[in-house]
Design a protein around this motif. Structure first.
Motif, PDB file in Angstrom:
ATOM      1  N   GLU A 282       0.326   6.938   8.732  1.00  0.00           N
ATOM      2  CA  GLU A 282       1.479   6.741   7.867  1.00  0.00           C
ATOM      3  C   GLU A 282       1.918   5.277   7.876  1.00  0.00           C
ATOM      4  OE1 GLU A 282       4.479   9.688   8.630  1.00  0.00           O
ATOM      5  OE2 GLU A 282       5.763   8.828   7.070  1.00  0.00           O
ATOM      6  N   ALA A 283       1.853   4.669   9.064  1.00  0.00           N
ATOM      7  CA  ALA A 283       2.217   3.251   9.163  1.00  0.00           C
ATOM      8  C   ALA A 283       1.296   2.405   8.280  1.00  0.00           C
ATOM      9  CB  ALA A 283       2.142   2.796  10.621  1.00  0.00           C
ATOM     10  N   VAL A 284      -0.008   2.692   8.324  1.00  0.00           N
ATOM     11  CA  VAL A 284      -0.960   1.939   7.493  1.00  0.00           C
ATOM     12  C   VAL A 284      -0.627   2.135   6.014  1.00  0.00           C
ATOM     13  CG1 VAL A 284      -3.377   1.552   6.921  1.00  0.00           C
ATOM     14  CG2 VAL A 284      -2.770   2.264   9.220  1.00  0.00           C
ATOM     15  N   SER A 285      -0.314   3.390   5.677  1.00  0.00           N
ATOM     16  CA  SER A 285       0.008   3.693   4.288  1.00  0.00           C
ATOM     17  C   SER A 285       1.159   2.833   3.767  1.00  0.00           C
ATOM     18  CB  SER A 285       0.355   5.174   4.179  1.00  0.00           C
ATOM     19  OG  SER A 285       0.976   5.442   2.959  1.00  0.00           O
ATOM     20  N   HIS A 286       2.241   2.745   4.552  1.00  0.00           N
ATOM     21  CA  HIS A 286       3.388   1.945   4.116  1.00  0.00           C
ATOM     22  C   HIS A 286       3.031   0.476   3.999  1.00  0.00           C
ATOM     23  CE1 HIS A 286       5.721   5.452   4.133  1.00  0.00           C
ATOM     24  NE2 HIS A 286       5.888   5.571   5.449  1.00  0.00           N
ATOM     25  N   ARG A 287       2.240   0.006   4.950  1.00  0.00           N
ATOM     26  CA  ARG A 287       1.840  -1.402   4.908  1.00  0.00           C
ATOM     27  C   ARG A 287       0.968  -1.683   3.689  1.00  0.00           C
ATOM     28  NH1 ARG A 287       1.488  -4.335  10.371  1.00  0.00           N
ATOM     29  NH2 ARG A 287       0.273  -5.721   9.058  1.00  0.00           N
ATOM     30  N   GLU A 288       0.058  -0.757   3.409  1.00  0.00           N
ATOM     31  CA  GLU A 288      -0.824  -0.974   2.257  1.00  0.00           C
ATOM     32  C   GLU A 288      -0.019  -0.972   0.958  1.00  0.00           C
ATOM     33  OE1 GLU A 288      -4.544   1.187   2.069  1.00  0.00           O
ATOM     34  OE2 GLU A 288      -5.301  -0.532   3.185  1.00  0.00           O
ATOM     35  N   GLN A 289       0.962  -0.098   0.890  1.00  0.00           N
ATOM     36  CA  GLN A 289       1.811  -0.051  -0.298  1.00  0.00           C
ATOM     37  C   GLN A 289       2.410  -1.431  -0.543  1.00  0.00           C
ATOM     38  OE1 GLN A 289       2.358   2.939  -2.109  1.00  0.00           O
ATOM     39  NE2 GLN A 289       3.452   1.721  -3.644  1.00  0.00           N
ATOM     40  N   LYS A 290       2.902  -2.045   0.532  1.00  0.00           N
ATOM     41  CA  LYS A 290       3.521  -3.371   0.416  1.00  0.00           C
ATOM     42  C   LYS A 290       2.500  -4.432   0.021  1.00  0.00           C
ATOM     43  CE  LYS A 290       6.183  -5.297   3.562  1.00  0.00           C
ATOM     44  NZ  LYS A 290       6.681  -5.406   4.976  1.00  0.00           N
ATOM     45  N   THR A 291       1.367  -4.420   0.729  1.00  0.00           N
ATOM     46  CA  THR A 291       0.332  -5.421   0.479  1.00  0.00           C
ATOM     47  C   THR A 291      -0.136  -5.381  -0.976  1.00  0.00           C
ATOM     48  OG1 THR A 291      -0.436  -5.038   2.731  1.00  0.00           O
ATOM     49  CG2 THR A 291      -1.885  -6.295   1.294  1.00  0.00           C
ATOM     50  N   PHE A 292      -0.409  -4.167  -1.457  1.00  0.00           N
ATOM     51  CA  PHE A 292      -0.945  -4.073  -2.812  1.00  0.00           C
ATOM     52  C   PHE A 292       0.120  -4.310  -3.879  1.00  0.00           C
ATOM     53  CE2 PHE A 292      -4.448  -2.055  -0.586  1.00  0.00           C
ATOM     54  CZ  PHE A 292      -5.509  -2.698  -1.176  1.00  0.00           C
ATOM     55  N   GLU A 293       1.357  -4.013  -3.525  1.00  0.00           N
ATOM     56  CA  GLU A 293       2.446  -4.323  -4.442  1.00  0.00           C
ATOM     57  C   GLU A 293       2.520  -5.838  -4.646  1.00  0.00           C
ATOM     58  OE1 GLU A 293       4.319  -2.094  -6.143  1.00  0.00           O
ATOM     59  OE2 GLU A 293       5.137  -3.868  -7.160  1.00  0.00           O
ATOM     60  N   GLN A 294       2.422  -6.563  -3.525  1.00  0.00           N
ATOM     61  CA  GLN A 294       2.445  -8.027  -3.601  1.00  0.00           C
ATOM     62  C   GLN A 294       1.254  -8.529  -4.417  1.00  0.00           C
ATOM     63  OE1 GLN A 294       2.568  -9.887   0.261  1.00  0.00           O
ATOM     64  NE2 GLN A 294       2.455 -11.960  -0.601  1.00  0.00           N
ATOM     65  N   LEU A 295       0.092  -7.939  -4.148  1.00  0.00           N
ATOM     66  CA  LEU A 295      -1.110  -8.331  -4.858  1.00  0.00           C
ATOM     67  C   LEU A 295      -0.975  -8.044  -6.360  1.00  0.00           C
ATOM     68  CD1 LEU A 295      -3.768  -9.574  -3.986  1.00  0.00           C
ATOM     69  CD2 LEU A 295      -4.733  -7.300  -3.726  1.00  0.00           C
ATOM     70  N   TYR A 296      -0.331  -6.950  -6.682  1.00  0.00           N
ATOM     71  CA  TYR A 296      -0.127  -6.580  -8.078  1.00  0.00           C
ATOM     72  C   TYR A 296       0.748  -7.621  -8.767  1.00  0.00           C
ATOM     73  CZ  TYR A 296       1.057  -3.922 -12.248  1.00  0.00           C
ATOM     74  OH  TYR A 296       1.219  -3.514 -13.545  1.00  0.00           O
ATOM     75  N   GLN A 297       1.819  -8.004  -8.073  1.00  0.00           N
ATOM     76  CA  GLN A 297       2.738  -8.990  -8.661  1.00  0.00           C
ATOM     77  C   GLN A 297       2.030 -10.321  -8.887  1.00  0.00           C
ATOM     78  OE1 GLN A 297       5.394  -8.061  -9.939  1.00  0.00           O
ATOM     79  NE2 GLN A 297       5.625  -6.072  -8.920  1.00  0.00           N
TER      80      GLN A 297
END
Lengths: 335, 140
Positions: free
Chosen positions: A315-330
């Motif tokens: 779950e921790a990885v999931s939240h981190r990935e959400q953030k990382t890819f959100e930044q990458l998307y922006q």
């Protein structure tokens, strides 16, 4: 019948075949570049799609996608053929080899006897390149192997016409047109945009970064739902999906981070290198998860507490990935 | 993963044939390629999957010796196949393959069908129909 072919080892078969084929045709794409431009990274967990009775978790996009997207984005025309007759499939291959053209193809790992026996399950979407024929044996560049190898006619026929899901049906492919110039920068950004979009914006909980949260929720209850034996088996299966020949136990995260690293140097974009570092950290956490899960499998005891801990890690990885890819998307959105 | 963390676990199932390529970082966080001879968690998971297969093969072997199943079942398990996969190799339907795992139906098979099965399992018809050789453990 042998062409001057340079083989380089890679971590993943599809991106490896692209990289090796392109090098032959004069385009130098390192494996991570092929993987990233082809939008190879993904995550999904679909409990209703089962393989040998175990739900499939995948850390990458479905087979064939990387090749298709990569050639579209770079502007390469690929000829791809399927066959119903084994003889025609083999004569067509021989014809291409006579012309000095290395050919990529889909095979079943089960019949590739140069691989260690432990890897030879019925996995039918393994990509290899055949680049010549010598003393009746076909010369093979298998991207996961360190060096080139060879295979008998009979085994290659079986590998190309394996049954099961999916059926390769003798599928083979080769580039027929290579562009002189291509929009590399645009291709990189389009690849990133697609991956980060998929990882953060599919409105179904099974896909993308949140798919991992979904998996963690299910995994938490495996011991009481499935019993000890099955829970351990399912966990072992998850480790195997996460490693999948050479991803370093991080489910392709290191490969993608390597792509971001190379792109940041190429495009002189520092933010991309920062995101690459985040991705490395996420991959390390996944590796820790696999390591811990491996311990659990080795001791063969599942209890609710260990599975809760494992679920927390995911779950921790999931939240981190959400953030990382959100930044990458922006970052990629405006490009 | 840093380059010095790339696992080199000697106990592995790679038979010395395969040292996989990993992507690992140097001190500054940039990626490079490093080979790995083996990684314990993967070896454990792979061994576990093979244990399941090997147990099923052994169960099938005993059933064939006791006359409760035909060699079709043994070689199906031995080749990690299932009924529908064998059916598509042999060119029939999976319930037919299921019937052929019973000695009663197996003994009525034509030479041609036996040849198809033997070809699928990559053995000769003689080997395929010889139940005696299954009495030794780890028979081909």
């Amino acid at each position: 019948m042998q062409v001057n072919f340079t083989h380089k080892q890679s971590a993943h078969c599809e991106s490896g075949v692209i990289s090796n084929l392109m090098r032959f045709h004069g385009l130098d794409f390192d494996e991570p570049m092929a993987f990233g431009i082809g939008s190879g990274l993904f995550f999904s967990y679909m409990p209703f799609v089962k393989l040998n009775g175990i739900p499939v978790a995948t850390y990458r996009i479905w087979p064939g996608h990387i090749f298709k997207k990569f050639s579209n984005r770079i502007g390469i025309k690929i000829e791809s053929k399927k066959f119903s007759s084994t003889t025609t499939a083999m004569t067509e291959l021989d014809k291409m080899l006579d012309k000095g053209q290395p050919v990529g193809m889909l095979t079943s790992v089960f019949y590739l006897d140069y691989l260690p026996a432990a890897y030879r399950f019925h996995f039918n979407a393994h990509n290899i390149i055949v680049f010549g024929k010598e003393n009746g044996r076909y010369l093979v560049s298998d991207p996961v192997m360190e060096t080139t190898t060879d295979i008998a006619y009979e085994d290659l026929v079986r590998a190309r016409f394996a049954k099961g899901m999916p059926e390769p049906s003798g599928r083979m492919y080769y580039p027929i047109q290579i562009p002189g110039e291509f929009p590399l920068e645009k291709a990189i950004w389009t690849g990133i945009k697609e991956t980060s979009d998929r990882m953060t914006r599919i409105p179904i909980p099974l896909f993308g970064a949140k798919g991992m949260t979904y998996l963690s929720k299910r995994l938490r209850h495996w011991p009481e739902r499935l019993g000890n034996r099955k829970a351990i088996l399912w966990l072992g299966h998850l480790i195997r999906m996460q490693e999948e020949i050479g991803t370093g136990g991080a489910g392709f995260r290191f490969l993608y981070a390597a792509f971001l690293d190379q792109s940041s140097t190429l495009l002189k974009n520092n933010e991309m290198f920062d995101i690459s570092k985040q991705m490395t950290a996420n991959g390390d956490l996944l590796r820790d998860f696999a390591y811990y899960a491996g311990r659990v499998c080795k001791n063969r005891t599942s209890d609710t507490k260990t599975f809760s801990e494992l679920a927390d890690m995911l779950e921790a990885v999931s939240h981190r990935e959400q953030k990382t890819f959100e930044q990458l998307y922006q970052v990629s959105k405006s490009k | 993963m840093k380059e010095d963390q790339v696992p080199q676990d000697k106990e592995n199932l790679n038979e010395g044939k395969l040292a996989k390529l990993y992507y690992a970082t140097d001190e500054s966080g940039h990626y490079k390629k490093v080979n790995s001879v083996g990684w314990e968690p993967e070896t454990v998971a792979m061994q576990q999957a093979w244990d399941v297969v090997n147990n099923e093969v052994e169960d099938a072997r005993l059933m064939v010796i006791e006359g409760k199943a035909s060699p079709v079942l043994y070689y199906l398990k031995k080749n990690i196949m299932d009924f529908s996969m064998v059916a598509s190799y042999v060119g029939t339907m999976s319930f037919v393959v299921r019937l052929h795992t019973k000695p009663f139906f197996f003994n009525k098979l034509s030479k041609k069908t036996l040849e198809k099965y033997a070809y699928t399992f990559r053995i000769s018809v003689e080997e395929f129909t010889d139940i005696e050789r299954l009495k030794q453990k780890h028979a081909g």
